[in-house]
Design an enzyme around this catalytic site. Structure first.
Site, PDB file in Angstrom:
ATOM      1  N   ASP A  13       0.814  -1.225   0.000  1.00 30.26           N
ATOM      2  CA  ASP A  13       0.000   0.000   0.000  1.00 30.26           C
ATOM      3  C   ASP A  13       0.841   1.264   0.000  1.00 30.26           C
ATOM      4  O   ASP A  13       0.464   2.278   0.582  1.00 30.26           O
ATOM      5  CB  ASP A  13      -0.960   0.017   1.210  1.00 30.26           C
ATOM      6  CG  ASP A  13      -1.749  -1.268   1.313  1.00 30.26           C
ATOM      7  OD1 ASP A  13      -2.267  -1.708   0.280  1.00 30.26           O
ATOM      8  OD2 ASP A  13      -1.819  -1.841   2.411  1.00 30.26           O
ATOM      9  N   LYS A  16       1.856   2.053  -5.154  1.00 29.00           N
ATOM     10  CA  LYS A  16       2.487   1.502  -6.365  1.00 29.00           C
ATOM     11  C   LYS A  16       1.636   1.765  -7.601  1.00 29.00           C
ATOM     12  O   LYS A  16       2.160   1.973  -8.683  1.00 29.00           O
ATOM     13  CB  LYS A  16       2.688  -0.020  -6.223  1.00 29.00           C
ATOM     14  CG  LYS A  16       3.753  -0.403  -5.212  1.00 29.00           C
ATOM     15  CD  LYS A  16       4.008  -1.892  -5.213  1.00 29.00           C
ATOM     16  CE  LYS A  16       2.936  -2.702  -4.543  1.00 29.00           C
ATOM     17  NZ  LYS A  16       2.778  -2.488  -3.095  1.00 29.00           N
ATOM     18  N   GLY A  40      -4.258  -5.000  -4.778  1.00 32.60           N
ATOM     19  CA  GLY A  40      -5.362  -4.205  -5.297  1.00 32.60           C
ATOM     20  C   GLY A  40      -4.941  -2.779  -5.490  1.00 32.60           C
ATOM     21  O   GLY A  40      -4.290  -2.214  -4.619  1.00 32.60           O
ATOM     22  N   HIS A  41      -5.220  -2.239  -6.647  1.00 33.98           N
ATOM     23  CA  HIS A  41      -5.018  -0.818  -6.782  1.00 33.98           C
ATOM     24  C   HIS A  41      -5.968  -0.191  -7.775  1.00 33.98           C
ATOM     25  O   HIS A  41      -6.541  -0.866  -8.617  1.00 33.98           O
ATOM     26  CB  HIS A  41      -3.555  -0.457  -7.076  1.00 33.98           C
ATOM     27  CG  HIS A  41      -2.976  -1.148  -8.240  1.00 33.98           C
ATOM     28  ND1 HIS A  41      -2.012  -2.111  -8.134  1.00 33.98           N
ATOM     29  CD2 HIS A  41      -3.229  -1.007  -9.547  1.00 33.98           C
ATOM     30  CE1 HIS A  41      -1.706  -2.534  -9.331  1.00 33.98           C
ATOM     31  NE2 HIS A  41      -2.410  -1.892 -10.199  1.00 33.98           N
ATOM     32  N   GLN A 226       2.149  -6.302  -2.959  1.00 34.42           N
ATOM     33  CA  GLN A 226       2.467  -6.279  -1.518  1.00 34.42           C
ATOM     34  C   GLN A 226       3.768  -5.487  -1.278  1.00 34.42           C
ATOM     35  O   GLN A 226       4.052  -4.574  -2.028  1.00 34.42           O
ATOM     36  CB  GLN A 226       2.559  -7.692  -0.936  1.00 34.42           C
ATOM     37  CG  GLN A 226       1.219  -8.422  -0.860  1.00 34.42           C
ATOM     38  CD  GLN A 226       0.841  -9.140  -2.128  1.00 34.42           C
ATOM     39  OE1 GLN A 226       1.647  -9.825  -2.720  1.00 34.42           O
ATOM     40  NE2 GLN A 226      -0.391  -9.004  -2.556  1.00 34.42           N
TER      41      GLN A 226
END
Ligand code: IMP
Length: 432
Positions: A13, A16, A40-41, A226
């Site tokens: 988090d 990225k 997740g992004h 991650q």
């Protein structure tokens, strides 16, 4: 350098998504090499927001090839759902712009269930990891246990039943032990046959594809998920994810040799956050921690969980610089620190009365190490949207310089808002 590897240098988090998107515009191929849909992004392009978990960021940009390497664990249902969702947003994903490694491991429903059973059981005994419950760990266990079903197995109907039997011998024993119902051979075969036609068109021999592309001089961007402190070997074990998240995995998880990886860019948040359980020496339980969480919108993209927040830990990032071979960092979310009277940076720890400069590997020692801080003056001006050093207050520049010195790596990019153009470029990793 021709190729760039992007990794998170903290507990994930770090922001990225924005940086990978920024770099993917300059790349020909974007490759995922570890993890799965636990990542997740959100990408915001021309005002449209795209949420990605499993697909490499390149898929939303026309003309780019997105590749899922062998190091990724693929939930075929999640893959199909993400492709469908993007399709509804006008992003067409075909074998022309997405390739999936034939030797990547599949996550099946039984892995997701097992992840949940274990976390539920651990909640009662206080040994919970706080996983994303997506089956990531159980799928990697089967890979290492040499009983996984891989993408290519979907095309080999003759040998598939024996592989399913071997997998079920293991899983049904586990499920009996947990007091959960067993799964039938037919149920797994049905699950696999329901996804095969949708997944197989994307299958490719990724190492060959990348080798050819590299020889032709293509620019390849490796997109890590991650962060380094969640690495199965180098992280805060056992409170980690189940893959190697460090830059070296870009090679092993894609089949391209380490000599071709190029620039290693560590994405680094100007403070620290983590989701899930585990040690976090600089965690703040006071109003400053609350302030960072609110100002930084620190909620998990995948699970929506509130992230724990704390001061920047230079000792941990220094370790990350070493473990990844980081060439330079992208420093993100500096603006979240705007307005604080003073800022602390952790430079080492005390443990049993001794001063130490890195976090030990022992779980008990990690839990009892106390941070040693230096204090810097804060700044009152806003840094949101700064696009050059001249736009930054002197104290903010001092903070950045101090970070560089303490971690032993230079800032290549400085991000000052979620907007892609609000970025100060010091070094273009593809050109360095
Ligand atoms: P798993 O990867 O679902 O097995 O979760 C293991 C640990 O990694 C938990 O602490 C998760 O919160 C953490 N984790 C997994 N993916 C991410 C991510 O993308 N960002 C931050 N933490 C993550």
């Amino acid at each position: 350098m021709t190729n760039v590897v992007v990794v998170g240098s903290q507990w994930g988090d770090e922001g990225k998504g924005k940086i990978v998107d920024w770099l993917s515009e300059r790349a020909d191929i974007v490759v995922r090499f570890q993890g799965g849909h636990n990542a997740g992004h959100t990408l915001v392009i021309d005002g449209v927001s795209y949420k990605l978990s499993l697909l490499p960021s390149g898929v939303v940009r026309p003309g780019k090839l997105a590749v899922i390497g062998n190091g990724v664990v693929i939930d075929p249902h999640a893959l199909i759902a993400e492709i469908d969702k993007l399709g509804k947003q006008g992003v067409t994903i075909t074998p022309e712009n997405l390739r999936v490694a034939d030797n990547a491991t599949l996550i099946l429903s039984l892995h997701r269930e097992l992840d949940g059973f274990r976390e539920d059981a651990a909640s009662n005994s206080g040994t919970k990891i706080g996983t994303t419950r997506r089956g990531i760990g159980p799928a990697y266990e089967d890979k290492v246990g040499r009983r996984a079903i891989r993408v290519m197995d979907l095309a080999d109907l003759e040998t598939l039943p024996a592989k399913v039997d071997r997998l079920l011998t293991h899983h049904n024993a586990l499920r009996r032990g947990l007091g959960e119902p067993e799964i039938s051979h037919d149920a797994i075969m049905l699950e696999l046959s329901s996804v095969a036609d949708k997944v197989l068109p994307f299958m490719d021999t990724v190492w060959v594809l990348l080798d050819k592309a590299r020889r032709k001089g293509a620019r390849i961007l490796f997109e890590g998920a991650q962060g380094t402190l969640l690495d199965i070997d180098h992280g805060t074990y056992p409170f980690v994810t189940s893959s190697n998240t460090v830059a070296g995995q870009a090679a092993a998880g894609s089949g391209m040799g380490p000599g071709s990886l190029g620039y290693i860019l560590g994405i680094t948040k100007a403070y620290t956050t983590r989701v899930g359980e585990g040690p976090f020496p600089t965690e703040l339980h006071d109003e400053i921690g609350q302030f960072l969480g609110e100002r930084g919108h620190e909620f998990g993209t995948v699970t929506g969980r509130k992230r724990r927040c704390g001061w920047f830990d230079a000792a941990l990032v220094r370790q990350s610089v070493a473990a990844n071979g980081i060439t330079g960092i992208a420093l993100t979310k500096l603006d979240v620190l705007d307005g604080l009277d003073e800022l602390k940076i952790c430079v080492g720890y005390t443990l049993d009365g001794q001063q130490i400069d890195h976090l030990p590997a022992s779980q008990a020692q990690q839990a009892s190490a106390k941070p040693v801080y230096i204090t810097l003056e804060g700044w009152k001006e806003s840094t949101v949207g700064a696009r050059s050093w001249a736009d930054l207050p002197a104290q903010a520049i001092k903070y950045v310089r101090q970070v560089e010195e303490l971690i032993g790596a230079p800032v290549a990019l400085l991000s000052t808002s979620p907007e892609r153009d609000d970025t100060i470029l010091v070094t273009d990793p593809f050109e360095d």
